[in-house]
Structure formats: C-alpha cells, structure tokens
Design a protein around this motif. Structure first.
Motif, PDB file in Angstrom:
ATOM      1  N   TRP A  85      -0.595 -43.041  -1.736  1.00 34.12           N
ATOM      2  CA  TRP A  85      -1.690 -42.079  -1.930  1.00 34.12           C
ATOM      3  C   TRP A  85      -1.201 -40.712  -1.446  1.00 34.12           C
ATOM      4  CZ3 TRP A  85      -5.229 -43.458  -5.108  1.00 34.12           C
ATOM      5  CH2 TRP A  85      -5.834 -44.710  -5.091  1.00 34.12           C
ATOM      6  N   PRO A  86      -1.793 -39.634  -1.961  1.00 38.09           N
ATOM      7  CA  PRO A  86      -1.385 -38.302  -1.473  1.00 38.09           C
ATOM      8  C   PRO A  86      -1.645 -38.169   0.030  1.00 38.09           C
ATOM      9  CG  PRO A  86      -2.747 -38.116  -3.465  1.00 38.09           C
ATOM     10  CD  PRO A  86      -2.794 -39.558  -3.038  1.00 38.09           C
ATOM     11  N   ASP A  87      -0.877 -37.316   0.696  1.00 35.01           N
ATOM     12  CA  ASP A  87      -1.025 -37.124   2.145  1.00 35.01           C
ATOM     13  C   ASP A  87      -2.291 -36.337   2.474  1.00 35.01           C
ATOM     14  OD1 ASP A  87       1.458 -38.339   2.482  1.00 35.01           O
ATOM     15  OD2 ASP A  87       2.512 -36.432   2.182  1.00 35.01           O
ATOM     16  N   ASP A  88      -2.582 -35.338   1.670  1.00 36.61           N
ATOM     17  CA  ASP A  88      -3.717 -34.462   1.944  1.00 36.61           C
ATOM     18  C   ASP A  88      -5.044 -35.202   1.693  1.00 36.61           C
ATOM     19  OD1 ASP A  88      -5.043 -31.756   2.196  1.00 36.61           O
ATOM     20  OD2 ASP A  88      -5.644 -32.336   0.166  1.00 36.61           O
ATOM     21  N   ALA A  91      -6.812 -34.240  -1.642  1.00 36.65           N
ATOM     22  CA  ALA A  91      -6.063 -34.790  -2.782  1.00 36.65           C
ATOM     23  C   ALA A  91      -6.227 -36.300  -2.835  1.00 36.65           C
ATOM     24  CB  ALA A  91      -4.583 -34.411  -2.663  1.00 36.65           C
ATOM     25  N   ARG A  92      -6.213 -36.930  -1.664  1.00 37.42           N
ATOM     26  CA  ARG A  92      -6.331 -38.392  -1.623  1.00 37.42           C
ATOM     27  C   ARG A  92      -7.705 -38.845  -2.133  1.00 37.42           C
ATOM     28  NH1 ARG A  92      -4.367 -38.893   3.154  1.00 37.42           N
ATOM     29  NH2 ARG A  92      -6.265 -39.259   4.365  1.00 37.42           N
ATOM     30  N   ALA A  95      -7.657 -38.449  -5.809  1.00 31.53           N
ATOM     31  CA  ALA A  95      -6.804 -39.501  -6.399  1.00 31.53           C
ATOM     32  C   ALA A  95      -7.552 -40.828  -6.455  1.00 31.53           C
ATOM     33  CB  ALA A  95      -5.515 -39.646  -5.592  1.00 31.53           C
ATOM     34  N   PHE A 148      -3.246 -30.117  -7.818  1.00 35.05           N
ATOM     35  CA  PHE A 148      -2.490 -30.899  -6.838  1.00 35.05           C
ATOM     36  C   PHE A 148      -1.051 -31.211  -7.270  1.00 35.05           C
ATOM     37  CE2 PHE A 148      -6.976 -32.375  -6.719  1.00 35.05           C
ATOM     38  CZ  PHE A 148      -7.322 -31.898  -5.456  1.00 35.05           C
ATOM     39  N   PHE A 156      -0.439 -35.863  -8.736  1.00 38.85           N
ATOM     40  CA  PHE A 156      -0.541 -35.296  -7.389  1.00 38.85           C
ATOM     41  C   PHE A 156       0.844 -34.909  -6.877  1.00 38.85           C
ATOM     42  CE2 PHE A 156      -4.309 -37.631  -8.355  1.00 38.85           C
ATOM     43  CZ  PHE A 156      -5.329 -36.833  -7.841  1.00 38.85           C
ATOM     44  N   THR A 160       2.002 -41.483  -7.433  1.00 39.90           N
ATOM     45  CA  THR A 160       1.007 -42.143  -6.572  1.00 39.90           C
ATOM     46  C   THR A 160       0.291 -43.238  -7.372  1.00 39.90           C
ATOM     47  OG1 THR A 160      -0.884 -40.727  -7.139  1.00 39.90           O
ATOM     48  CG2 THR A 160       0.568 -39.956  -5.341  1.00 39.90           C
TER      49      THR A 160
END
Ligand SMILES: N[C@@H](CCC(=O)N[C@@H](CS)C(=O)NCC(=O)O)C(=O)O
Length: 206
Positions: A85-88, A91-92, A95, A148, A156, A160
């Motif tokens: 998954w995205p870190d932010d 964004a997560r 996602a 993203f 992203f 992901t």
C-alpha cells in the motif's frame, strides 16, 4: 514459511491474478496450485482448499485466507517491507477506496468483457452502460496518476495493491480495444509492460 496460492485457470481467472501479482511483488517464494475452472470437478477441487468454494485461496502455514482483496490485505501486513500500500495515509486511503470500488463494482464490464488473456476482439459498439463504466475507470486512473503517481508509472507511483486489483481491468481494455484518454492509456501500457503480468501469461495453457 510455507505459502501456497490456489488459483483458477490462468487464462480466465481474473480474481486469482490480483493476489498472485501482489504476492509476486513481495518477492516471497510460494507454491502455486492451478485449478481448472469450468469443469465438472471444479467445485470439488476448490472445496478441498476452501469451504467458500472460490479461488483464489492463500494458505500460509495451514491458515486459509480467501477472497482476492482479503489476501492482498494479508500480504500487505505479512510483508510490510514490500510496500504493497502507499506510505502516505491519504494516498493509502484512496488506494483502498479504488481497490474496493473495483472489488465491488463494474458489473457491466465484468459481464460483457470477461477476462480472456488469449483473446483479441475489438468491441465494435459498446453499450451506454459499458461506456459509463469505462468513463469512470478512465477518470479514476487519470485522477490517481495526477494526484499520486509522480514517483513512477503506476496509480500511486510504485506498484501497489490498487494496480493488482486493476490489472485484469487493464487486460480487458487491451483485449476489447476499449477507448481511453491519454493519461489512462499510458497507465494501461505500464501495466501491460509489467514483467509479472507477462510471467502469468507465459504460464497459460491454451
Ligand atoms: N469475491 C471473490 C470472487 C472469487 C471468484 O468469483 N472466483 C471465481 C474464479 S475467478 C471462482 O472461484 N469460480 C469457481 C466457482 O464459482 O465454482 C474474490 O475476490 O476472490
């Protein structure tokens, strides 16, 4: 560690492709069991692995995890270093939203353009309902890329779970030559060029 991923016929099993791509992205070794779909014995074979009677199924040291999105979530927790998954956090959250939208939605695309990785069949006259879903997918991919996607070619940035969830949608756009705007078309091409997708296709027994 003993990981087994049970999938359906690789040519057709769009739900199986998703967690398979996510598992590949972790780099973890795993055993694969492919069950032939659409056969008289299919259900009985699947029931040997999961009482839910559907593939995909992940078996991790004897523990069963079923349903494509649940497996992807499990892999993200099991292999945090893979960054599935995205870190932010924002964004997560997006996602997860787009992944859930795919998991629960796009019934017309799924029904009228089923995944067949050996087919190349331009769709001459898409129905208005299908065009509505195509427009939503185009907008969604373009929006994720714009907001993203800066760090790479995927929704992203890096690959992901959202890309895994949309990979069989991408292949449908290619199979049926469905229309896309330039940003979404570039995203489609990035997924089609993803080596893991080529690896899955290479395993197809026609
Ligand atoms: N919501 C499930 C859907 C799984 C599903 O429908 N799998 C199909 C193959 S792609 C299946 O197992 N079909 C065999 C059957 O229903 O007998 C998921 O996301 O994993």
């Amino acid at each position: 560690m003993s990981l087994i991923l049970v999938v359906g016929t690789k040519r057709f099993s769009s739900w199986s492709l998703r967690p398979w791509l996510a598992l590949k992205a972790t780099g973890a070794p795993f055993e694969e069991v492919e069950i032939a779909l659409r056969q008289p014995g299919t259900k009985a074979e699947i029931l040997k692995w999961s009482a839910a009677g559907k593939v995909p199924v992940l078996v991790d040291d004897g523990v069963q995890i079923w349903d494509s999105l649940a497996i992807c979530e499990y892999l993200a927790e099991r292999f945090p270093e893979a960054g599935l998954w995205p870190d932010d956090p924002v964004a997560r959250a997006v996602a997860r939203s787009v992944s859930a939208e795919m998991h629960a939605g796009f019934p017309v695309l799924r029904q009228q353009c089923s995944m067949d990785l050996l087919l190349d069949s331009p769709l001459a006259d898409p129905s208005p309902e299908l065009l509505t879903e195509i427009a939503r997918i185009d907008a969604l991919w373009s929006d994720c890329r714009a907001r993203f996607g800066g760090g790479g070619r995927f929704l992203f940035g890096r690959f992901t779970i959202a890309d895994a969830m949309y990979a069989p949608v991408v292949t449908r756009f290619a199979t049926y030559h469905l229309p896309l705007g330039p940003v979404a078309a570039a995203y489609r091409d990035a997924v089609l060029a993803w080596p893991a997708l080529a690896e899955w296709k290479a395993d197809i027994r026609s």
